[in-house]
Design an enzyme around this catalytic site. Structure first.
Site, PDB file in Angstrom:
ATOM      1  N   ASP A 130      -3.316   2.268  -5.698  1.00 23.08           N
ATOM      2  CA  ASP A 130      -2.086   2.247  -4.890  1.00 23.08           C
ATOM      3  C   ASP A 130      -1.941   1.005  -4.013  1.00 23.08           C
ATOM      4  O   ASP A 130      -1.171   1.008  -3.072  1.00 23.08           O
ATOM      5  CB  ASP A 130      -1.987   3.536  -4.050  1.00 23.08           C
ATOM      6  N   GLU A 131      -2.679  -0.048  -4.352  1.00 20.73           N
ATOM      7  CA  GLU A 131      -2.643  -1.246  -3.510  1.00 20.73           C
ATOM      8  C   GLU A 131      -2.640  -2.515  -4.349  1.00 20.73           C
ATOM      9  O   GLU A 131      -3.406  -2.619  -5.310  1.00 20.73           O
ATOM     10  CB  GLU A 131      -3.916  -1.258  -2.652  1.00 20.73           C
ATOM     11  N   ASP A 146       0.862  -1.179   0.000  1.00 22.79           N
ATOM     12  CA  ASP A 146       0.000   0.000   0.000  1.00 22.79           C
ATOM     13  C   ASP A 146       0.905   1.238   0.000  1.00 22.79           C
ATOM     14  O   ASP A 146       1.720   1.406   0.910  1.00 22.79           O
ATOM     15  CB  ASP A 146      -0.883  -0.046   1.259  1.00 22.79           C
TER      16      ASP A 146
END
Ligand code: DGT
Ligand code: CA
Length: 358
Positions: free
Chosen positions: A107-108, A9
């Site tokens: 973003d993960e 993350d």
């Protein structure tokens, strides 16, 4: 083989993206705004830790954030295209280390570390991923590692920002014994309130009840899942959803060597493995690289790009051997690890079409 899963993350992602392209922002509160059509209004989508210290947070209106801001606070309108470009680069790095990568948001991503065998090795790989993202892109991220998606995700927030936290399978119980139900994936405010009605605050409180109790509280879909989570059980698999830009195979040589006859056996072996993988991907490729890690832990890459597609395993072997010869003629170093990588892909549609035409 034991399953080992990672969750990466990126930290305060949009705000970090802005900071890396404008270093004068570093240290100041940076707030990213999704503007609305009305002038001077909008919503905060994220902010860095300096801004969080002022109690500014995602979801807040721009008007309220402006009231909380101090004189050095910088407000920036979101530039999604730029963030997406960086996101692709980040997960290309993860792809390089892991075969199965499932991106779940900008973003993960979850990634499979199982074939790195053992938590020590998985931790090393996770650290390398962090280091590469930092050195190549200047971004920090937090990674959690565990036996499944649930534990990996929970572990990722333990040491945020710029953290790495590993929960091996034998430590899952002791890890969960310190967690609240609100820490579990999928437990929002509503679920937390329902749990509270039954006196359930900590993850372990769930264990006093039966699966059918949870079904009666949350229904047949969520109840069993939360019941399993309380025991650290999560069977969800990683569903790779990224297009591979490169494929590679790497191995450690039995004994450090600079002898062509010794190393070439390893290279041929890697090419055979890699070629099988290439066939299953049904892609054409033009660039071949040999990645050499020396006994001094230096990494040297030798590449060749052809003007036409490489068509056979023999051609791939020949080029890899040439690259090895060229490395050995230039260097006196002993080789410890070696990898073969192909990149520069094109979809192999011609062949497919012919098959379907008949
Ligand atoms: P973190 O992970 O706590 O360090 O902070 P972020 O900013 O990385 O937060 P995260 O992981 O929840 O979200 C990743 C990015 O997604 C974030 O930088 C901005 C964007 N984002 C988050 N929430 C929203 C939202 O409600 N709307 C829109 N448009 N974007 C959002
Ligand atoms: Ca994030």
């Amino acid at each position: 083989m034991e399953r080992i899963i990672g969750l990466l993350d990126l930290d305060y992602f949009y705000a970090q993206c802005e900071i890396i392209r404008n270093h004068s922002l570093r240290g100041k509160p940076v707030v990213i705004v999704m503007p609305s059509i009305r002038e001077n209004s909008g919503v905060i989508v994220t902010c860095n830790y300096e801004a969080r210290a002022l109690k500014i947070k995602a979801g807040m209106s721009l008007a309220l954030a402006k009231k909380l801001a101090n004189s050095s606070t910088i407000f920036i309108n979101a530039d999604k295209e730029y963030y997406e470009e960086l996101s692709v680069k980040v997960f290309d790095i993860v792809d390089y280390f892991c075969e199965k990568v499932e991106q779940v948001s900008i973003d993960e991503a979850y990634f499979d570390l199982s074939n790195h065998v053992g938590y020590d090795r998985a931790q090393e790989v996770a650290l390398k991923i962090k280091q590469r993202i930092k050195s190549e892109l200047g971004l920090t991220c937090s990674i959690g590692v565990g036996p499944n998606k649930l534990i990996a995700k929970m572990a990722s927030s333990v040491k945020k920002p710029d953290g790495l936290f590993v929960v091996p399978s034998f430590e899952v119980d002791s890890f969960l014994s310190k967690c609240k139900v609100s820490d579990l994936m999928g437990v929002g405010e509503k679920t937390e309130i329902e749990f509270k009605k039954h006196g359930v605050v900590n993850v372990f409180d769930i264990r006093k009840f039966s699966e059918s109790d949870l079904i009666s509280w949350f229904g047949g879909a969520i109840g069993p899942r939360l019941y399993n989570f309380a025991f650290g059980v999560d069977e969800r698999v990683i569903e790779s959803n990224r297009e591979k830009k490169q494929l590679s195979r790497v191995m450690t040589i039995k004994e450090d060597s600079k002898d062509f006859e010794v190393v070439v056996g390893n290279v041929d072996f890697l090419v055979d493995l890699l070629y099988k993988k290439i066939l299953s991907f049904n892609k054409k490729f033009r660039t071949i690289s040999l990645i050499i890690v020396t006994d001094k832990m230096e990494t040297i890459t030798k590449s060749r790009t052809k003007s036409s597609d490489i068509s056979s395993v023999d051609e791939l072997k020949e080029i890899s051997r040439d690259l090895l010869k060229s490395f050995l003629s230039e260097s006196n170093a002993y080789i410890r690890r070696i990898g073969v990588r192909v990149s520069n892909f094109e979809e192999n549609t011609g062949f497919q079409k012919k098959l379907f035409d008949y």
